[in-house]
Design a protein around this motif. Sequence first.
Motif, mmCIF file in Angstrom:
data_model
loop_
_atom_site.group_PDB
_atom_site.id
_atom_site.type_symbol
_atom_site.label_atom_id
_atom_site.label_comp_id
_atom_site.label_asym_id
_atom_site.label_seq_id
_atom_site.Cartn_x
_atom_site.Cartn_y
_atom_site.Cartn_z
ATOM 1 N N VAL A 117 45.996 36.647 19.974
ATOM 2 C CA VAL A 117 45.982 37.134 21.362
ATOM 3 C C VAL A 117 45.401 38.544 21.414
ATOM 4 N N VAL A 118 45.847 39.408 20.505
ATOM 5 C CA VAL A 118 45.336 40.780 20.477
ATOM 6 C C VAL A 118 43.840 40.777 20.157
ATOM 7 N N ALA A 119 43.424 39.911 19.218
ATOM 8 C CA ALA A 119 41.991 39.822 18.877
ATOM 9 C C ALA A 119 41.176 39.358 20.080
ATOM 10 N N THR A 120 41.701 38.394 20.836
ATOM 11 C CA THR A 120 41.006 37.921 22.031
ATOM 12 C C THR A 120 40.924 39.021 23.087
ATOM 13 N N PHE A 121 42.032 39.726 23.269
ATOM 14 C CA PHE A 121 42.029 40.831 24.236
ATOM 15 C C PHE A 121 41.077 41.937 23.795
ATOM 16 N N SER A 163 38.400 41.539 22.084
ATOM 17 C CA SER A 163 37.047 41.047 22.367
ATOM 18 C C SER A 163 36.685 41.307 23.824
ATOM 19 N N LYS A 164 37.626 41.058 24.715
ATOM 20 C CA LYS A 164 37.358 41.307 26.140
ATOM 21 C C LYS A 164 37.111 42.779 26.403
ATOM 22 N N VAL A 165 37.933 43.644 25.780
ATOM 23 C CA VAL A 165 37.785 45.086 25.977
ATOM 24 C C VAL A 165 36.423 45.561 25.484
ATOM 25 N N VAL A 166 36.050 45.136 24.280
ATOM 26 C CA VAL A 166 34.822 45.652 23.679
ATOM 27 C C VAL A 166 33.577 45.063 24.345
ATOM 28 N N LEU A 167 33.683 43.873 24.925
ATOM 29 C CA LEU A 167 32.524 43.297 25.606
ATOM 30 C C LEU A 167 32.425 43.757 27.054
ATOM 31 N N ASP A 168 33.542 44.161 27.646
ATOM 32 C CA ASP A 168 33.489 44.754 28.984
ATOM 33 C C ASP A 168 32.955 46.181 28.944
#
Length: 424
Positions: free
Chosen positions: A303-307, A309-314
């Motif tokens: 879950v943290v890895a997915t989040f 990913s969202k942070v770094v791609l946003d």
Amino acid sequence: MSIVDSTGKEEHLSSSPDIPSKYFLAICCVIGPLLLGYLAPNRVADVLMPLADKSVVGFVLPNPDADSAAKIQKLKNTLAAKQKTLGEKQAALEKLDPSVAPPEKLNDAKAAVENAQTAEAAAKADVEKAEGSRDADRTIVQSKQIADTLTARYNYAATSGVLYLVSAATLLLGGTIVFRRSRMLFFVGLALSLILAGLVTKVPTAYANAGQTFLKVLLDQADQNALVFKPLFHAYKDASFKISDAIKLVIDINTFVGLLAVGVALLAFAVLSGPEDKPSLASLEERKANLQRMIALSSAILVVATFASKVVLDWPLGLIVPSQAEALRPLTSALTSHLGMTGTIALFAAAAPALVGWYQDVKRYRLDPANMSAGQRQDADKLEFGIPAAVTSIIAILGPALTSPVFTTFKGIVEMVAGGKGGA
């Protein structure tokens, strides 16, 4: 026939469950997530998107003077229109002969000229004010860009800290479970996890090419946008702010740390799947608790890895013009969803065989007449997965997928369909 484990305890093979079945479940706990959660989806992505290490789109960075220039030009156009109107009103007044024209018409023409002069003066003042605030407008745009990129850095740093914490907890619990079963297995498994984490971190995938390259290329361009980031270049002594290479290093470190913890977690699931020589109520309860803990911690990592990913791609979306950011947002959502769905698949593939192995030992325990006295039968009921525990485990397994944007879309579709049926 008997064997002696690392603790010196003798295990009788004749009383153990079928050895191939034992190792089959353990192997599934390790190989299943690698095949189903990593190799298969990434292979499909690589076939569909065999991208090279370069960006597939160009990026439009904002010009801090663009809005100000557009505002000034608009005001100048308004001023020109007011001046034209003033000229027309003055020409109309000059055409009137004071000795012939009615006083009312002459007064109206003079009033129209005065009104046009007032409007023209106001428009001229607006242009002068806008031109005078050009530097302030540039500073405001710079401030927003700088705030956005620094916010992204702090968010990713915070998310990385959470990833390290959860990974450490998983390494500690998973390592303890494996170490208690076999010291040799722990050290061999840890070494293999280190090697595997290093290899997977360096192996390029369609996700890495589309995601990290998207980020790195854009940050390369953003680093060159001195018009916007000149204050940061000065504050961070130029090179320190140019982080396109630094962010790739941080992503690689985070990937390695997360994969190392996942590798040890898979080994712990494999150990928990193995049947006991003679299962006891205490050992089965302990395995049940450890399974729940490992599912929760493994889910937390994913879950943290997915989040993250969202942070770094946003992050890069805040560095480009809003219209292009909106156009590229579906790509970043798809990449995050890909990571979340593969995480759920991997966690299910690891937890399911371990739960099957545990249930087999519970069944063996209950079939043993020596364990089925009245009091022991009542104690054996504690081995059931109650509804709260089952729901918690299911939510934990689905956690990575629930974090991804695709679930939000799916939820919206379900609610729309349900609402339509209700209205009908």
